[in-house]
Design an enzyme around this catalytic site. Structure first.
Site, PDB file in Angstrom:
ATOM      1  N   ASN A   1       8.986 -11.148  -1.645  1.00  0.00           N
ATOM      2  CA  ASN A   1       9.076  -9.691  -1.512  1.00  0.00           C
ATOM      3  C   ASN A   1      10.172  -9.174  -2.430  1.00  0.00           C
ATOM      4  O   ASN A   1      11.275  -9.741  -2.476  1.00  0.00           O
ATOM      5  CB  ASN A   1       9.380  -9.298  -0.066  1.00  0.00           C
ATOM      6  CG  ASN A   1       9.467  -7.789   0.111  1.00  0.00           C
ATOM      7  OD1 ASN A   1      10.476  -7.178  -0.207  1.00  0.00           O
ATOM      8  ND2 ASN A   1       8.407  -7.191   0.633  1.00  0.00           N
TER       9      ASN A   1
ATOM     10  N   SER B   1       4.520  -6.712  -1.218  1.00  0.00           N
ATOM     11  CA  SER B   1       5.170  -5.416  -1.028  1.00  0.00           C
ATOM     12  C   SER B   1       4.899  -4.942   0.391  1.00  0.00           C
ATOM     13  O   SER B   1       3.750  -5.022   0.867  1.00  0.00           O
ATOM     14  CB  SER B   1       4.636  -4.383  -2.027  1.00  0.00           C
ATOM     15  OG  SER B   1       5.335  -3.157  -1.902  1.00  0.00           O
ATOM     16  N   GLU B   2       5.946  -4.482   1.085  1.00  0.00           N
ATOM     17  CA  GLU B   2       5.778  -4.196   2.505  1.00  0.00           C
ATOM     18  C   GLU B   2       4.873  -3.013   2.807  1.00  0.00           C
ATOM     19  O   GLU B   2       4.478  -2.804   3.960  1.00  0.00           O
ATOM     20  CB  GLU B   2       7.134  -4.011   3.203  1.00  0.00           C
ATOM     21  CG  GLU B   2       7.974  -2.866   2.709  1.00  0.00           C
ATOM     22  CD  GLU B   2       9.043  -3.333   1.751  1.00  0.00           C
ATOM     23  OE1 GLU B   2      10.137  -2.772   1.784  1.00  0.00           O
ATOM     24  OE2 GLU B   2       8.784  -4.262   0.954  1.00  0.00           O
ATOM     25  N   ASN B   3       4.512  -2.227   1.788  1.00  0.00           N
ATOM     26  CA  ASN B   3       3.554  -1.160   2.038  1.00  0.00           C
ATOM     27  C   ASN B   3       2.112  -1.658   2.040  1.00  0.00           C
ATOM     28  O   ASN B   3       1.186  -0.877   2.231  1.00  0.00           O
ATOM     29  CB  ASN B   3       3.726  -0.007   1.029  1.00  0.00           C
ATOM     30  CG  ASN B   3       3.530  -0.450  -0.404  1.00  0.00           C
ATOM     31  OD1 ASN B   3       4.004  -1.505  -0.794  1.00  0.00           O
ATOM     32  ND2 ASN B   3       2.846   0.355  -1.191  1.00  0.00           N
TER      33      ASN B   3
ATOM     34  N   SER C   1       1.357  -6.136   6.993  1.00  0.00           N
ATOM     35  CA  SER C   1       2.397  -6.521   6.045  1.00  0.00           C
ATOM     36  C   SER C   1       3.677  -6.916   6.774  1.00  0.00           C
ATOM     37  O   SER C   1       4.317  -7.929   6.451  1.00  0.00           O
ATOM     38  CB  SER C   1       2.669  -5.362   5.079  1.00  0.00           C
ATOM     39  OG  SER C   1       3.637  -5.733   4.130  1.00  0.00           O
TER      40      SER C   1
END
Length: 221
Positions: A32, A55-57, A97
């Site tokens: 990440n 990516s945390e989105n 995520s």
């Protein structure tokens, strides 16, 4: 005319810092990338390497920034920057995520920071109680859930204050989680005995680096 004193060494530029981080990521890791300098890491992955960027989105298999004229307006990272998708990449729900993060499935998170303490504490979301950021955000989950946490940042502030400190004075993101730090001057391991310098930019002496660092530094045995 520059007022900066001449030195025998040159600090790394941000793209060079990102490239230095990219060289050290082990093959096959799920990684990440935080907002700021970390987002540049995807642009500097050495040819032939397979690293899966998260990516945390809601992206797995995130690629580098798009070439001019090839931007997909719907494809962005958590910092709202346009990115690309590698072959085999995927999109998914925001909750999925964070399940990956909280479930310990991310091998490495690379974050920026305002301060890192010698015991591995990190402060990276606010510099005072009056900061405009409403909350610590996803960085807290990443610090707790990623198997390894590296920080990439300038060694000092614009005012020359050290970002490597004995104890953080800014609001904390997480406790005791940072394992390695990349700055524009050095690569530093966070150990049980404090900061251990493993690499410095050419020409920089250990004494010069210590003079720019609030916390005590150690050399390898």
């Amino acid at each position: 005319m520059s007022l900066e004193p001449e030195t025998a060494w040159t600090p790394l530029r941000r793209p060079d810092m990102a490239a230095r981080v990219a060289r050290d990521i082990p093959e096959g890791w799920y990684v990440n990338l935080g907002i700021g300098i970390p987002t540049l890491v995807a642009n500097h992955l050495p040819s032939g390497r397979e690293i899966i960027f998260h990516s945390e989105n809601g992206i797995l298999g995130m690629g580098p920034e798009p070439a001019p004229g090839r931007t997909d307006p719907w494809l962005i990272n958590a910092g709202k920057q346009h990115v690309t998708l590698q072959p085999g990449g995927s999109y998914f729900h925001h909750a999925d995520s964070f399940a990956m993060i909280r479930g310990g499935h991310i091998d490495l998170c690379v974050l920026g920071a305002f301060q890192v303490a010698e015991n591995g504490d990190i402060a990276n979301w606010a510099t005072s109680d009056a900061e405009s950021a409403p909350a610590v955000g996803g960085a807290m989950d990443l610090c707790a859930g990623a198997r390894n946490l590296w920080v990439v940042m300038e060694h000092t502030t614009r005012a020359g204050e050290s970002k490597l400190v004995r104890r953080c004075t800014y609001p904390l993101t997480a406790l005791g989680c940072v394992t390695r730090i990349y700055t524009n001057l050095a690569v530093i391991e966070v150990t049980a005995d404090g900061f251990l310098v493993s690499e410095m930019v050419p020409g920089l002496t250990f004494e010069e680096l210590q003079a720019k660092t609030d916390a005590p530094l150690r050399r390898p045995d």
